[in-house]
Motif scaffolding. Structure first.
Motif, PDB file in Angstrom:
ATOM      1  N   SER A 268      48.962  79.025 -15.595  1.00  0.00           N
ATOM      2  CA  SER A 268      49.216  79.404 -14.209  1.00  0.00           C
ATOM      3  C   SER A 268      47.888  79.640 -13.489  1.00  0.00           C
ATOM      4  CB  SER A 268      50.093  80.656 -14.175  1.00  0.00           C
ATOM      5  OG  SER A 268      49.465  81.743 -14.835  1.00  0.00           O
ATOM      6  N   PRO A 269      47.919  79.770 -12.162  1.00  0.00           N
ATOM      7  CA  PRO A 269      46.659  79.869 -11.402  1.00  0.00           C
ATOM      8  C   PRO A 269      45.856  81.129 -11.714  1.00  0.00           C
ATOM      9  CG  PRO A 269      48.491  79.273  -9.970  1.00  0.00           C
ATOM     10  CD  PRO A 269      49.086  79.661 -11.273  1.00  0.00           C
ATOM     11  N   GLU A 272      44.442  83.326  -5.955  1.00  0.00           N
ATOM     12  CA  GLU A 272      45.517  83.347  -4.973  1.00  0.00           C
ATOM     13  C   GLU A 272      44.918  83.459  -3.577  1.00  0.00           C
ATOM     14  OE1 GLU A 272      47.862  86.774  -5.909  1.00  0.00           O
ATOM     15  OE2 GLU A 272      46.212  88.192  -5.572  1.00  0.00           O
ATOM     16  N   GLU A 277      43.963  73.598  -4.102  1.00  0.00           N
ATOM     17  CA  GLU A 277      44.693  73.419  -5.351  1.00  0.00           C
ATOM     18  C   GLU A 277      43.823  73.636  -6.576  1.00  0.00           C
ATOM     19  OE1 GLU A 277      48.044  70.407  -7.193  1.00  0.00           O
ATOM     20  OE2 GLU A 277      46.536  69.597  -5.819  1.00  0.00           O
ATOM     21  N   ASP A 280      44.323  77.522  -6.834  1.00  0.00           N
ATOM     22  CA  ASP A 280      45.639  78.147  -6.998  1.00  0.00           C
ATOM     23  C   ASP A 280      46.704  77.209  -7.554  1.00  0.00           C
ATOM     24  OD1 ASP A 280      46.397  76.501  -4.877  1.00  0.00           O
ATOM     25  OD2 ASP A 280      47.425  78.105  -3.792  1.00  0.00           O
ATOM     26  N   THR A 282      48.775  75.099 -10.517  1.00  0.00           N
ATOM     27  CA  THR A 282      49.107  75.193 -11.942  1.00  0.00           C
ATOM     28  C   THR A 282      48.461  74.013 -12.653  1.00  0.00           C
ATOM     29  OG1 THR A 282      51.192  76.333 -11.541  1.00  0.00           O
ATOM     30  CG2 THR A 282      50.962  75.179 -13.639  1.00  0.00           C
ATOM     31  N   ALA A 312      43.823  70.069  -9.971  1.00  0.00           N
ATOM     32  CA  ALA A 312      43.998  71.448 -10.425  1.00  0.00           C
ATOM     33  C   ALA A 312      43.195  71.761 -11.678  1.00  0.00           C
ATOM     34  CB  ALA A 312      45.475  71.739 -10.673  1.00  0.00           C
TER      35      ALA A 312
END
Length: 326
Positions: A268-269, A272, A277, A280, A282, A312
């Motif tokens: 998960s990121p 925030e 991307e 934040d 995945t 990501a």
């Protein structure tokens, strides 16, 4: 020649030896703003025998290129990172294992941009625009509200964050082995040079896999857990301190000692309050490689890792692991 050597050196299936337990491709996300935290590498369920020492060298070579903009934010990660780590493991009584990892991290403009461009062309992978970027440039930069929140462009290097781990092998069920583990990452690196985060992190996970009996050609392994990280000194206002992660490995033994593997690793990121991307999103990475038990005490694993959720996680990585038991 490689397969022939493995076949000649390997014992037969069916000996019930941990040498034939599934071993993962030992990588994790090497993004410059993720690898500084305590995200563990994919792990198996086996532990060293009581009193035995295992020593290893892990080398990750990662090529970064992502350029993203959204509203008042912009990010450019362009460069290459080499991470080399010495790993020492000690088997303890009661099926416990203690380990320490000592890394060295080098960020640079590198030399492989043209090779990576050709690699993407041959396999039809998306390059995210890297083919039009200058070759051999190193810059990790994130701008927000007209302010540089991150700017590392001087090809830094240095000792990374040391990791200490404990692992307990469980009894398992039938042919399925299990373990639980925890790892503490210490702030021994330098956050300003992106060789560390500036804080301590703690991760906990469990692993399950088949072939405790050593009779199957198929090797299956999965693990999942959570990470709690200190606030640190990198984008501290946007940090997510709780991160979930997991991996799954599927392998097939061409010989008892030579296993071809595919693997996925996701988390998960770590950040925030951003639309970028690379911060934040995945992250999901896929790998193709092998694990080769060269002899009774030595083994090698190698993998090529690609981002499956483009933007990501890093563009492409190569991982080499060497292990030897004493």
């Amino acid at each position: 020649m490689l397969l022939g050597s493995a076949l000649f050196a390997a014992p037969a299936f069916g000996q019930g030896d941990d040498a034939f337990a599934p071993q993962p491709l030992t990588f994790s996300d090497q993004s410059p703003t993720v690898s500084i935290y305590g995200l563990p590498r994919a792990d198996g369920y086996t532990v060293a025998e009581p009193g035995a020492w295992h020593a290893g060298l892990r080398v990750d070579y990662t090529s970064h290129y992502t350029e993203q903009e959204s509203g008042n934010e912009s990010l450019l990660f362009d460069g290459e990172t080499t991470r080399a780590a010495l790993v020492f493991k000690r088997g303890l009584a009661g099926r416990w294992q203690a380990s320490i990892e000592i890394p060295f991290v080098d960020h640079s403009g590198g030399f492989s941009d043209e090779f990576i461009d050709d690699f993407h062309d041959v396999f039809g992978f998306a390059d995210g625009g890297r083919s039009s970027a200058p070759n051999d440039r190193q810059t990790f930069r994130y701008q927000r509200d007209g302010r540089l929140a991150l700017d590392v462009s001087d090809s830094p290097s240095g000792v990374g964050d040391v990791r200490l781990a404990l692992k307990k092998r469980l009894s398992g069920v039938g042919d399925w082995g299990m373990s639980v583990a925890g790892e503490l990452k210490l702030p021994t690196g330098d956050a300003d040079r992106l060789t560390g985060s500036g804080a301590a992190d703690l991760s906990l996970w469990g692993t399950v896999g088949n072939n405790q009996s050593g009779t199957s050609r198929w090797r299956m392994l999965a693990g999942a857990g959570g990470l709690y990280s200190g606030e640190g000194d990198v984008l501290e206002q946007q940090r997510v301190q709780e991160v979930a992660f997991g991996w799954a490995t599927l392998g097939y033994a061409l010989t008892p000692a030579f296993v071809l593997e595919v693997q996925a690793y996701a988390h998960s990121p770590f950040y925030e309050d951003t639309e970028i991307e690379a911060l934040d999103g995945t992250a999901v990475a896929g790998a193709l490689g092998f694990d080769w038990q060269v002899g009774q005490r030595s083994s090698v694993d190698f993998a090529i890792i690609e981002d499956l959720n483009t933007g990501a996680s890093p563009d492409v990585s190569f991982m080499l692991g060497l292990r030897h038991a004493f």
